[in-house]
Design a protein around this motif. Structure first.
Motif, PDB file in Angstrom:
ATOM      1  N   ARG A  37      -6.178   6.181   0.114  1.00  0.00           N
ATOM      2  CA  ARG A  37      -4.787   5.900  -0.275  1.00  0.00           C
ATOM      3  C   ARG A  37      -3.628   6.336   0.950  1.00  0.00           C
ATOM      4  N   SER A  38      -2.884   5.455   1.607  1.00  0.00           N
ATOM      5  CA  SER A  38      -1.111   5.671   1.698  1.00  0.00           C
ATOM      6  C   SER A  38      -1.321   7.365   2.468  1.00  0.00           C
TER       7      SER A  38
ATOM      8  N   GLY B 122      -3.370   2.590   4.235  1.00  0.00           N
ATOM      9  CA  GLY B 122      -3.375   2.489   2.430  1.00  0.00           C
ATOM     10  C   GLY B 122      -5.348   2.550   2.388  1.00  0.00           C
ATOM     11  N   ASP B 123      -5.376   1.520   1.135  1.00  0.00           N
ATOM     12  CA  ASP B 123      -7.150   1.480   0.460  1.00  0.00           C
ATOM     13  C   ASP B 123      -6.790   0.445   1.283  1.00  0.00           C
ATOM     14  N   CYS B 124      -6.750  -0.646   1.728  1.00  0.00           N
ATOM     15  CA  CYS B 124      -6.976  -1.734   3.038  1.00  0.00           C
ATOM     16  C   CYS B 124      -7.923  -2.175   2.688  1.00  0.00           C
TER      17      CYS B 124
ATOM     18  N   SER C 207     -11.433   0.942   0.127  1.00  0.00           N
ATOM     19  CA  SER C 207     -11.292   1.856  -0.818  1.00  0.00           C
ATOM     20  C   SER C 207     -11.166   3.064   0.546  1.00  0.00           C
ATOM     21  N   ASP C 208     -10.624   2.557   1.490  1.00  0.00           N
ATOM     22  CA  ASP C 208     -10.279   3.812   2.348  1.00  0.00           C
ATOM     23  C   ASP C 208      -9.485   4.899   1.900  1.00  0.00           C
TER      24      ASP C 208
ATOM     25  N   PHE D 286       0.848  -1.143   0.305  1.00  0.00           N
ATOM     26  CA  PHE D 286      -0.034  -0.132   0.025  1.00  0.00           C
ATOM     27  C   PHE D 286       0.525   0.956   0.260  1.00  0.00           C
ATOM     28  N   SER D 287       1.796   1.237   0.439  1.00  0.00           N
ATOM     29  CA  SER D 287       2.738   2.139   0.540  1.00  0.00           C
ATOM     30  C   SER D 287       4.052   1.994  -0.327  1.00  0.00           C
TER      31      SER D 287
ATOM     32  N   SER E 294      -4.124   7.700   6.597  1.00  0.00           N
ATOM     33  CA  SER E 294      -4.834   6.751   6.479  1.00  0.00           C
ATOM     34  C   SER E 294      -3.401   5.489   6.133  1.00  0.00           C
TER      35      SER E 294
ATOM     36  N   CYS F   9      -3.974  -2.328   9.363  1.00  0.00           N
ATOM     37  CA  CYS F   9      -4.749  -1.159   8.343  1.00  0.00           C
ATOM     38  C   CYS F   9      -5.565  -0.496   8.789  1.00  0.00           C
TER      39      CYS F   9
END
Length: 326
Positions: free
Chosen positions: A308-309, A300-302, A305-306, A118-119, A298, A266
């Motif tokens: 983004r990092s 990340g999206d996890c 749909s959170d 995610f990062s 955040s 996450c």
């Protein structure tokens, strides 16, 4: 994920190791031998923290207002190129110097960062990265500062092949050696957390990555494990390294980790901010318990749909603060 191919990796490794050899500090004492460099200094409240920026966007946001008032690190990433990072670092450090406060920086731009997670990201290659780090050092300019080096890069190196892993150790050695040349800079090489690697394996990797040229290591960055657990682990690792010091990220560990579940690291629900950062700690080699990860950002999206990092996540910010106040 951008990894160096075989021949290019060896060339980059030779170049970086040559730089390290020619610039290793000649002082008889290790940076770990001096008194706690974080003690006695107020920590800098970043006027451009993610929480402060969220507050500017929405002055009625109580979570952003509360979080913006707490000292926390500023992250410098590959989003700021070498041509700009010196000035960006200097602006941040000069602001803290004007208040006689200690700034905490995180450098987060190593090639192949997060191995496609995610990062993911990082600079293109070892030579570009080495030049970027030199601009970071120039921006610090001899002022007093603490620097956390590349969260997860060492503990997470198993995603790399043998050649790329060796090159990563060399890059990290170059970073801690280069930044450690200025004894007013307290350098902490990131070491993951207590449930990632065993103490013996972590100490081995820290040694390979040049820990002797730094003040020590950092634990729990962007994670949720309790300060007490990280201190117990940190003291084990410290003993294996001859008394190296460390810092703990307490930004989101007020209630410890989430129950075991997929992606429980996450943006987990029900977590809380930890105690206000301080260099007064309960463990011999723990220099400070800091807010290294910026609460409200955040992870990340996890997969749900959170944001983004690195982006502000108002729901997460409110939850962290709300649970801390209960």
């Amino acid at each position: 994920m951008r990894l160096l191919p075989g021949l290019a990796a060896w060339v980059a490794l030779i170049l970086v190791m040559t730089t390290v050899t020619s610039s290793t500090p000649t002082a008889e004492s290790s940076p770990a031998d001096v008194p706690n460099p974080l003690a006695g200094w107020p920590l800098y409240v970043d006027p451009a923290s993610p929480a402060h920026q969220a507050l500017v966007a929405d002055p009625a946001d109580p979570a952003a207002a509360a979080l913006a008032a707490v000292p926390q690190a500023r992250w410098f990433t590959d989003a700021t190129p070498a041509s700009e990072v010196r000035e960006a670092v200097a602006d941040y450090v000069d602001g803290s110097a004007g208040l006689s406060a200690l700034p905490v920086l995180v450098v987060y731009a190593i090639p192949g960062r997060d191995c496609g997670g995610f990062s993911s990201g990082g600079l293109a290659d070892a030579a570009t990265y080495a030049g970027w780090i030199r601009q970071v050092r120039a921006g610090i300019g001899g002022h007093r500062a603490a620097v956390v080096v590349e969260p997860d890069a060492l503990a997470g190196a198993d995603c790399l092949g043998p050649v790329a892993r060796t090159a990563r150790y060399a890059m990290l050695t170059d970073v801690v050696t280069r930044l450690g040349l200025d004894r007013t800079t307290a350098v902490y090489l990131d070491a993951g957390h207590s449930r990632w690697l065993g103490a013996v394996e972590l100490a081995r990797r820290l040694d390979l990555a040049g820990i002797r040229h730094s003040r020590g290591f950092s634990l729990n960055v962007s994670n949720y494990f309790t300060t007490a657990e990280e201190q117990s682990y940190g003291e084990q690792v410290s003993a294996l390294l001859g008394g190296a010091h460390y810092v703990v990220d307490a930004s989101r560990n007020g209630l410890g980790p989430a129950p075991d579940a997929p992606l429980n690291w996450c943006n987990p629900q029900g977590r809380a901010t930890g105690p206000v950062p301080s260099a007064t700690t309960a463990a011999v080699h723990d220099d400070a318990d800091l807010w290294i990860k910026n609460p409200g950002q955040s992870d990340g999206d996890c997969g749900r749909s959170d944001p983004r990092s690195g982006l502000w996540f108002p729901t997460q910010a409110a939850g962290l603060l709300g649970h801390a106040q209960r």
